[in-house]
Design a protein around this motif. Structure first.
Motif, PDB file in Angstrom:
ATOM      1  N   ALA A 293      13.826   9.798  -8.160  1.00 52.98           N
ATOM      2  CA  ALA A 293      12.869  10.125  -7.109  1.00 52.98           C
ATOM      3  C   ALA A 293      12.010   8.934  -6.709  1.00 52.98           C
ATOM      4  CB  ALA A 293      11.986  11.287  -7.563  1.00 52.98           C
ATOM      5  N   VAL A 294      11.673   8.063  -7.655  1.00 55.13           N
ATOM      6  CA  VAL A 294      10.855   6.887  -7.320  1.00 55.13           C
ATOM      7  C   VAL A 294      11.603   5.991  -6.341  1.00 55.13           C
ATOM      8  CG1 VAL A 294       9.829   4.781  -8.247  1.00 55.13           C
ATOM      9  CG2 VAL A 294       9.531   6.939  -9.459  1.00 55.13           C
ATOM     10  N   GLN A 295      12.882   5.718  -6.641  1.00 53.47           N
ATOM     11  CA  GLN A 295      13.667   4.873  -5.734  1.00 53.47           C
ATOM     12  C   GLN A 295      13.812   5.543  -4.372  1.00 53.47           C
ATOM     13  OE1 GLN A 295      14.117   1.982  -6.513  1.00 53.47           O
ATOM     14  NE2 GLN A 295      14.358   1.812  -8.722  1.00 53.47           N
ATOM     15  N   ALA A 296      14.028   6.847  -4.355  1.00 48.99           N
ATOM     16  CA  ALA A 296      14.161   7.555  -3.084  1.00 48.99           C
ATOM     17  C   ALA A 296      12.888   7.434  -2.255  1.00 48.99           C
ATOM     18  CB  ALA A 296      14.495   9.024  -3.329  1.00 48.99           C
ATOM     19  N   GLY A 297      11.730   7.553  -2.902  1.00 48.19           N
ATOM     20  CA  GLY A 297      10.470   7.436  -2.186  1.00 48.19           C
ATOM     21  C   GLY A 297      10.267   6.048  -1.608  1.00 48.19           C
ATOM     22  N   VAL A 298      10.590   5.026  -2.388  1.00 48.07           N
ATOM     23  CA  VAL A 298      10.459   3.644  -1.902  1.00 48.07           C
ATOM     24  C   VAL A 298      11.423   3.394  -0.748  1.00 48.07           C
ATOM     25  CG1 VAL A 298      10.801   1.227  -2.527  1.00 48.07           C
ATOM     26  CG2 VAL A 298       9.606   2.751  -4.092  1.00 48.07           C
ATOM     27  N   LEU A 299      12.657   3.875  -0.878  1.00 45.24           N
ATOM     28  CA  LEU A 299      13.634   3.689   0.189  1.00 45.24           C
ATOM     29  C   LEU A 299      13.212   4.396   1.469  1.00 45.24           C
ATOM     30  CD1 LEU A 299      16.845   4.107  -1.971  1.00 45.24           C
ATOM     31  CD2 LEU A 299      16.223   2.045  -0.702  1.00 45.24           C
ATOM     32  N   ASP A 300      12.572   5.544   1.342  1.00 42.28           N
ATOM     33  CA  ASP A 300      12.114   6.263   2.524  1.00 42.28           C
ATOM     34  C   ASP A 300      11.043   5.465   3.264  1.00 42.28           C
ATOM     35  OD1 ASP A 300      12.573   8.575   4.070  1.00 42.28           O
ATOM     36  OD2 ASP A 300      10.707   9.465   3.354  1.00 42.28           O
ATOM     37  N   VAL A 301      10.179   4.795   2.506  1.00 43.95           N
ATOM     38  CA  VAL A 301       9.173   3.921   3.120  1.00 43.95           C
ATOM     39  C   VAL A 301       9.846   2.761   3.834  1.00 43.95           C
ATOM     40  CG1 VAL A 301       7.327   2.281   2.599  1.00 43.95           C
ATOM     41  CG2 VAL A 301       7.311   4.544   1.544  1.00 43.95           C
ATOM     42  N   LYS A 302      10.804   2.132   3.162  1.00 44.56           N
ATOM     43  CA  LYS A 302      11.463   0.961   3.734  1.00 44.56           C
ATOM     44  C   LYS A 302      12.353   1.311   4.923  1.00 44.56           C
ATOM     45  CE  LYS A 302      11.637  -2.153  -0.259  1.00 44.56           C
ATOM     46  NZ  LYS A 302      12.561  -3.013  -1.041  1.00 44.56           N
ATOM     47  N   LEU A 303      12.915   2.528   4.923  1.00 46.66           N
ATOM     48  CA  LEU A 303      13.792   2.922   6.023  1.00 46.66           C
ATOM     49  C   LEU A 303      13.080   2.839   7.363  1.00 46.66           C
ATOM     50  CD1 LEU A 303      16.535   4.048   6.948  1.00 46.66           C
ATOM     51  CD2 LEU A 303      15.666   6.352   6.451  1.00 46.66           C
ATOM     52  N   LYS A 304      11.799   3.118   7.371  1.00 45.83           N
ATOM     53  CA  LYS A 304      11.026   3.051   8.618  1.00 45.83           C
ATOM     54  C   LYS A 304      10.942   1.627   9.153  1.00 45.83           C
ATOM     55  CE  LYS A 304       8.063   6.979   7.287  1.00 45.83           C
ATOM     56  NZ  LYS A 304       8.678   7.235   5.972  1.00 45.83           N
TER      57      LYS A 304
ATOM     58  N   THR B 103       0.831  -1.210   0.000  1.00 43.56           N
ATOM     59  CA  THR B 103       0.000   0.000   0.000  1.00 43.56           C
ATOM     60  C   THR B 103       0.861   1.254   0.000  1.00 43.56           C
ATOM     61  OG1 THR B 103      -1.790  -1.140   1.171  1.00 43.56           O
ATOM     62  CG2 THR B 103      -1.793   1.263   1.231  1.00 43.56           C
ATOM     63  N   GLU B 104       1.885   1.277   0.881  1.00 45.04           N
ATOM     64  CA  GLU B 104       2.758   2.449   0.961  1.00 45.04           C
ATOM     65  C   GLU B 104       3.547   2.651  -0.333  1.00 45.04           C
ATOM     66  OE1 GLU B 104       2.439   0.074   3.185  1.00 45.04           O
ATOM     67  OE2 GLU B 104       2.654   0.806   5.251  1.00 45.04           O
ATOM     68  N   ILE B 105       3.999   1.566  -0.939  1.00 48.24           N
ATOM     69  CA  ILE B 105       4.753   1.675  -2.185  1.00 48.24           C
ATOM     70  C   ILE B 105       3.858   2.175  -3.313  1.00 48.24           C
ATOM     71  CG2 ILE B 105       5.967   0.339  -3.958  1.00 48.24           C
ATOM     72  CD1 ILE B 105       7.104  -1.377  -1.691  1.00 48.24           C
ATOM     73  N   ASP B 106       2.616   1.703  -3.341  1.00 50.49           N
ATOM     74  CA  ASP B 106       1.669   2.185  -4.357  1.00 50.49           C
ATOM     75  C   ASP B 106       1.469   3.689  -4.245  1.00 50.49           C
ATOM     76  OD1 ASP B 106       1.352  -0.333  -5.391  1.00 50.49           O
ATOM     77  OD2 ASP B 106      -0.564  -0.736  -4.388  1.00 50.49           O
ATOM     78  N   VAL B 107       1.402   4.197  -3.011  1.00 53.78           N
ATOM     79  CA  VAL B 107       1.242   5.641  -2.803  1.00 53.78           C
ATOM     80  C   VAL B 107       2.450   6.390  -3.355  1.00 53.78           C
ATOM     81  CG1 VAL B 107       1.131   7.461  -1.053  1.00 53.78           C
ATOM     82  CG2 VAL B 107      -0.284   5.402  -0.807  1.00 53.78           C
TER      83      VAL B 107
END
Length: 392
Positions: free
Chosen positions: A256-267, A18-22
């Motif tokens: 930017a897409v990879q950065a956004g996904v990594l930010d989700v995963k960092l949590k 869900t978070e990655i889709d966002v």
């Protein structure tokens, strides 16, 4: 027959679907695919996680290593002390900036750089130079940096390495590409990989503890001038659009897409690292009493995050073949030490020169390791491995 994959990337992405889709939808809506707010957010969060002032996202761990070495003054005609028991990117980055590796051996228990061998090399094989750097007596080139590798999720023994580096005027660049969240005790507190040396390189290859949906990397430092230079180099050597101030730049940007996904995963990184450590506990319970199997070391004062779970076996090739036949995925990291690779034949190294690295390469095997590994799966891997060893 139960099958246990070597790594299961689908499980972590299902957990965060869900978070990655966002993130993907937001990137399309904003249509800001290079740079932009998602990259800035991730860089800020990753620097804070590591404990550094700066983090610059880049295209790969290899680019991150190259950037850090350039910032440290590594250039054509110089050398960097490092180890041969690592992925080739460690040394690729050195040669990419025109320098050469000065190989030293590893510790036999941790597979990381041996501080004793580093000191021995500098004391025995090097001499003072004219510019404040010591010179390799065999090659005549100055030694300007040391590049310890935090291998398999465990930091090198950094305190003596830092002390020796200070004595010999060496910059310290951490190869932290396999060590997201690993830590080392310094001054009575645990310091995360990335905040120990002058700068550090991370890889976000999909299988890493913090992995992107493709290639990616980051270089971290608390040196503002280094950070500014590295950001310039990774973006075509420009300080602003169409103002190029360095001929050494290239396109090394993290999208930017990879950065956004990594930010989700960092949590989730700390939680996922704890799950890895839990799986290691299961492995130790089932394999710890068998003298034929050498399990990974975790010395006091170091926190291992087990990017890989690497064991040493008496007959590695037989075990690898039989485990694969029985549905257990395994890996081999790394079967040929870099000083014996064809790519570095011209450096003049030969078999027997670095015995600990060569012995490790002949006997190591990586067992399944990922956050979503279950106790039932570990049971199957261990019982299968013990059965295979009994065959011999």
């Amino acid at each position: 027959m139960m099958r246990v994959p070597f790594v299961d990337l689908r499980a972590q992405h299902d957990e965060l679907q869900t978070e990655i889709d966002v993130v993907l939808r937001q990137a399309i809506d904003e249509s800001s695919f290079i740079g932009g707010p998602s990259l800035g957010r991730f860089e800020e969060h990753f620097a804070a996680y590591c404990g550094t002032a700066h983090a610059a996202g880049c295209a790969s761990g290899t680019d991150a290593l190259k950037l850090a070495l350039m910032a440290a003054g590594v250039c054509p005609g110089t050398e960097v002390i490092t180890v041969p028991h690592t992925f080739i990117a460690t040394v690729e980055a050195i040669t990419a900036v025109g320098a050469q590796p000065a190989f030293i051996d590893i510790e036999p228990t941790t597979y990381c750089m041996s501080a004793d061998r580093m000191a021995q090399f500098l004391e025995r094989d090097c001499r003072p130079g004219r510019d404040g750097h010591w010179v390799n007596g065999r090659t005549g080139r100055p030694i300007v940096a040391v590049l310890p590798v935090h291998l398999y999720g465990l930091t090198a023994d950094m305190s003596p390495i830092l002390e020796i580096a200070d004595m010999y005027n060496l910059r310290v660049i951490e190869d932290a590409c396999q060590a997201h969240g690993a830590a080392y005790e310094m001054g009575g507190r645990m310091v995360r990989a990335g905040a120990i040396g002058d700068a550090a390189a991370f890889s976000f290859y999909p299988g890493k503890n913090l992995g992107a949906l493709g290639d990616g990397g980051a270089v971290v430092s608390s040196n503002q001038a280094w950070d500014q230079n590295m950001r310039m180099w990774l973006n075509h050597g420009q300080t602003e659009r169409y103002v190029h101030v360095s001929p050494d730049g290239w396109n090394g940007r993290l999208d930017a897409v990879q950065a956004g996904v990594l930010d989700v995963k960092l949590k989730k990184l700390d939680e996922w690292n704890e799950r890895r450590r839990r799986a290691v506990g299961w492995y130790r319970e089932r394999l710890g009493g068998d003298e034929r199997i050498v399990l990974p070391a975790e010395p006091d004062g170091r926190r291992h995050v087990y990017h890989l779970f690497v064991v040493r076996l008496p007959d590695r090739e037989h075990a690898r073949q039989r485990l694969a036949e029985q549905g257990v995925g395994v890996g081999l990291h790394y079967p040929i030490p870099l000083h014996l690779q064809v790519a570095y034949r011209d450096l003049g190294w030969k078999a027997g020169d670095l015995p600990e690295s060569e012995a490790a390469a002949e006997s190591i095997l990586s067992l399944p390791m990922y956050p979503h590994l279950t106790e039932e799966q570990v049971d199957h891997v261990c019982s299968t491995l013990l059965g295979v060893l009994d065959e011999r």
